[in-house]
Design an enzyme around this catalytic site. Structure first.
Site, mmCIF file in Angstrom:
data_model
loop_
_atom_site.group_PDB
_atom_site.id
_atom_site.type_symbol
_atom_site.label_atom_id
_atom_site.label_comp_id
_atom_site.label_asym_id
_atom_site.label_seq_id
_atom_site.Cartn_x
_atom_site.Cartn_y
_atom_site.Cartn_z
ATOM 1 N N LYS A 184 0.889 -1.067 -0.130
ATOM 2 C CA LYS A 184 -0.037 0.111 -0.034
ATOM 3 C C LYS A 184 0.994 1.278 0.150
ATOM 4 O O LYS A 184 2.139 1.115 0.330
ATOM 5 C CB LYS A 184 -1.043 0.010 1.433
ATOM 6 C CG LYS A 184 -1.554 -1.207 1.381
ATOM 7 C CD LYS A 184 -2.399 -1.649 0.360
ATOM 8 C CE LYS A 184 -3.233 -2.907 0.755
ATOM 9 N NZ LYS A 184 -3.136 -4.435 0.224
HETATM 10 C C1 LIG Z 1 -9.143 -5.216 -0.899
HETATM 11 C C2 LIG Z 1 -8.426 -5.700 0.433
HETATM 12 N N1 LIG Z 1 -9.340 -5.864 1.412
HETATM 13 C C3 LIG Z 1 -8.600 -6.390 2.540
HETATM 14 C C4 LIG Z 1 -7.184 -6.531 2.685
HETATM 15 C C5 LIG Z 1 -6.528 -7.101 3.981
HETATM 16 O O1 LIG Z 1 -5.555 -6.169 4.429
HETATM 17 P P1 LIG Z 1 -4.445 -6.639 5.209
HETATM 18 O O2 LIG Z 1 -3.454 -7.412 4.411
HETATM 19 O O3 LIG Z 1 -3.766 -5.493 5.940
HETATM 20 O O4 LIG Z 1 -5.104 -7.733 6.405
HETATM 21 C C6 LIG Z 1 -6.341 -6.206 1.561
HETATM 22 C C7 LIG Z 1 -5.154 -6.631 1.541
HETATM 23 O O5 LIG Z 1 -4.363 -6.620 0.777
HETATM 24 C C8 LIG Z 1 -7.073 -6.056 0.388
HETATM 25 O O6 LIG Z 1 -6.329 -5.693 -0.626
#
Ligand SMILES: Cc1ncc(COP(=O)(O)O)c(C=O)c1O
Length: 377
Positions: A184
Site C-alpha cells: 500500500k
Molecule cells: C481489498 C483488500 N481488502 C482487505 C485486505 C486485507 O488487508 P491486510 O493484508 O492488511 O490484512 C487487503 C489486503 O491486501 C485488500 O487488498
C-alpha cells in the site's frame, strides 16, 4: 528482475522506529494516538482506530455494526479473500455482487438487483487497486434501503470519488477500513485503521481491538474482544509514512500515466479511471487481450525479467465459498472475465521510465508470442 512493488522506506522512517524501540514502550502508546489523528485528518473523519491489519479493521467494523449469524453483507465478488472471510467470521453470509467489467469494482446495477431481493445488513464496496467504487451510487442505494456502508478502502488511502475521500462513508453508520501492508502507499509492515464519524461505532471498535475493554480510568470488560492492537513502533512508522502520502500518490500517478502512454496503440487495456475518480494506483492492473490467461503470462514475464501477478481473486469461486454456497462459473460473468484477464505490473515511486519501457515491451512481446503460437494475427 524488475520488482512488482518496493515500499518507500527512508531515514526518517528508520529513525522513527528506532526512537520508539529505544524507549522500551512498544504497544499502544502516544504514537498510536498520533497516527490515528493523522489518518482521521487524511480520511476526513472524526475518529480513527488503529488495528493490527486491514483484515482486523474490516472484522472490527462489521462486529461494531452488530453483523451477526443470519445476516447477509453485500460485497464485490472480486477482491482479496479477506473481504469475504471477515463476513463469514462474523457468522454472516457474503452476498457477492458482480463487478463492472471496466473498473473491477462493484457494479451498481448488480448491487441494486441484489438489494431488491435479499435483506442485507451492510454493504461493503471494495476500492480495487486504489480506484474507488461508484460511491454516489453505492451510498444512494444503501440510503434507500437504510443500510450502513463499510468501505473496504484497504488499497485506497488518499483516493477520491466526486471529490469525497475514501473511507469517509457518507451515510449513517458508515465506516471505512484501510490496510498498511507493504504493497500500500503507506506501510507499517502489517497494520490497519477503522475510520468513522460515529462516536458509538468508534467506541465499539476500540473495545473490540483490545479485549472488550472500555476506555477511561476504570477498567471494565464489556464485550468479548481481540488483541488487534497496533504496536507503537509501527504507528511511529505510520506517522512518517503518512507525511509522504501526497508525494507517493503523485509518483504513482505519474508512473501510471507513463504506462498509459506506453500501451497506447497496443492490444493491452490500461486500467480505467472514471471522470469522478482520482485513483492512487495501489496496483497498476492491465487487461490482457481475449484468449490470454494472466496465469500463463506471469511465468512468461518472469522469464523476461519482470515480476507480475494476477489482479486479485474471484472470491465466490474460492474453494470454501464455492463449496459452501454452490457458486459456479457463469454466476458472476464480469468477475469471471476480469479474474482471468487482469495482470498487475510493477509500479512504485522509484520505478524508472526505462524500467517501465522494459515492462511494456516485455508484455507486448509476450502477447505477440502467445498470439503467434495460437495462430492469431
Ligand atoms: C481489498 C483488500 N481488502 C482487505 C485486505 C486485507 O488487508 P491486510 O493484508 O492488511 O490484512 C487487503 C489486503 O491486501 C485488500 O487488498
Amino acid at each position: 528482475m524488475i520488482r512488482l512493488s518496493i515500499p518507500v522506506i527512508e531515514d526518517d522512517d528508520l529513525d522513527a522506529v528506532r526512537g520508539v524501540l529505544e524507549t522500551g514502550y512498544l504497544v499502544q502508546g502516544r504514537h498510536v494516538a498520533e497516527f490515528e489523528a493523522a489518518v482521521a485528518d487524511v480520511a476526513g473523519t472524526r475518529h480513527a482506530v488503529a488495528v493490527s491489519s486491514g483484515t482486523a479493521a474490516l472484522h472490527v467494523a462489521l462486529l461494531a455494526l452488530g453483523v451477526a449469524p443470519g445476516d447477509a453483507v453485500a460485497t464485490a465478488a472480486y477482491s482479496w479473500i479477506a473481504t469475504a472471510n471477515v463476513i463469514e467470521l462474523c457468522g454472516a453470509r457474503p452476498l457477492f455482487v458482480d463487478v463492472d467489467p471496466t473498473t473491477g469494482n462493484m457494479s451498481s446495477a448488480a448491487l441494486e438487483r441484489a438489494l431488491e431481493h435479499t435483506s442485507v445488513r451492510a454493504v461493503m464496496p471494495v476500492h480495487a487497486f486504489g480506484l474507488m467504487a461508484d460511491m454516489d451510487a453505492v451510498n444512494s442505494l444503501a440510503a434507500v434501503h437504510h443500510i450502513p456502508v463499510v468501505e473496504d478502502a484497504a488499497c485506497a488511502l488518499g483516493a477520491t470519488w466526486s471529490g469525497r475521500r475514501a473511507g469517509a462513508a457518507h451515510n449513517p453508520g458508515g465506516m471505512g477500513c484501510f490496510s498498511f501492508h507493504p504493497r500500500k502507499a503507506v506501510t507499517t509492515g502489517e497494520g490497519g485503521m477503522v475510520v468513522t464519524d460515529d462516536d458509538a461505532l468508534a467506541d465499539a471498535a476500540r473495545q473490540l481491538r483490545n479485549h472488550g475493554q472500555t476506555g477511561g480510568t476504570t477498567v471494565e470488560f464489556v464485550r468479548p474482544g481481540f488483541n488487534y492492537r497496533m504496536t507503537d513502533f509501527q504507528a511511529a512508522l505510520g506517522v512518517t509514512q503518512l507525511a509522504k502520502l501526497d508525494r507517493v500518490i503523485a509518483a504513482r500517478r505519474e508512473a501510471a500515466a507513463r504506462y498509459h502512454g506506453l500501451f497506447r496503440g497496443t492490444p493491452i487495456t490500461p486500467p480505467a479511471e472514471p471522470a469522478q475518480a482520482q485513483s492512487v494506483y495501489q496496483s497498476y492492473v492491465v487487461g490482457l487481450p481475449d484468449g490470454l490467461r494472466n496465469t500463463d503470462v506471469v511465468p512468461a514475464m518472469r522469464d523476461r525479467g519482470v515480476e507480475t501477478t494476477i489482479g486479485t481473486w474471484h472470491m465466490p469461486l474460492a474453494a470454501y465459498y464455492r463449496d459452501r454456497y454452490g457458486h459456479r462459473e457463469g454466476d458472476f460473468p464480469s468477475t469471471d472475465a476480469v479474474f482471468v484477464r487482469s495482470l498487475t505490473l510493477p509500479l512504485y515511486p522509484g520505478i524508472t521510465p526505462g524500467q517501465q519501457e522494459e515492462v511494456a515491451a516485455a508484455l507486448v512481446a509476450c502477447v505477440e508470442a502467445a498470439a503467434a503460437a495460437a495462430g492469431r494475427p
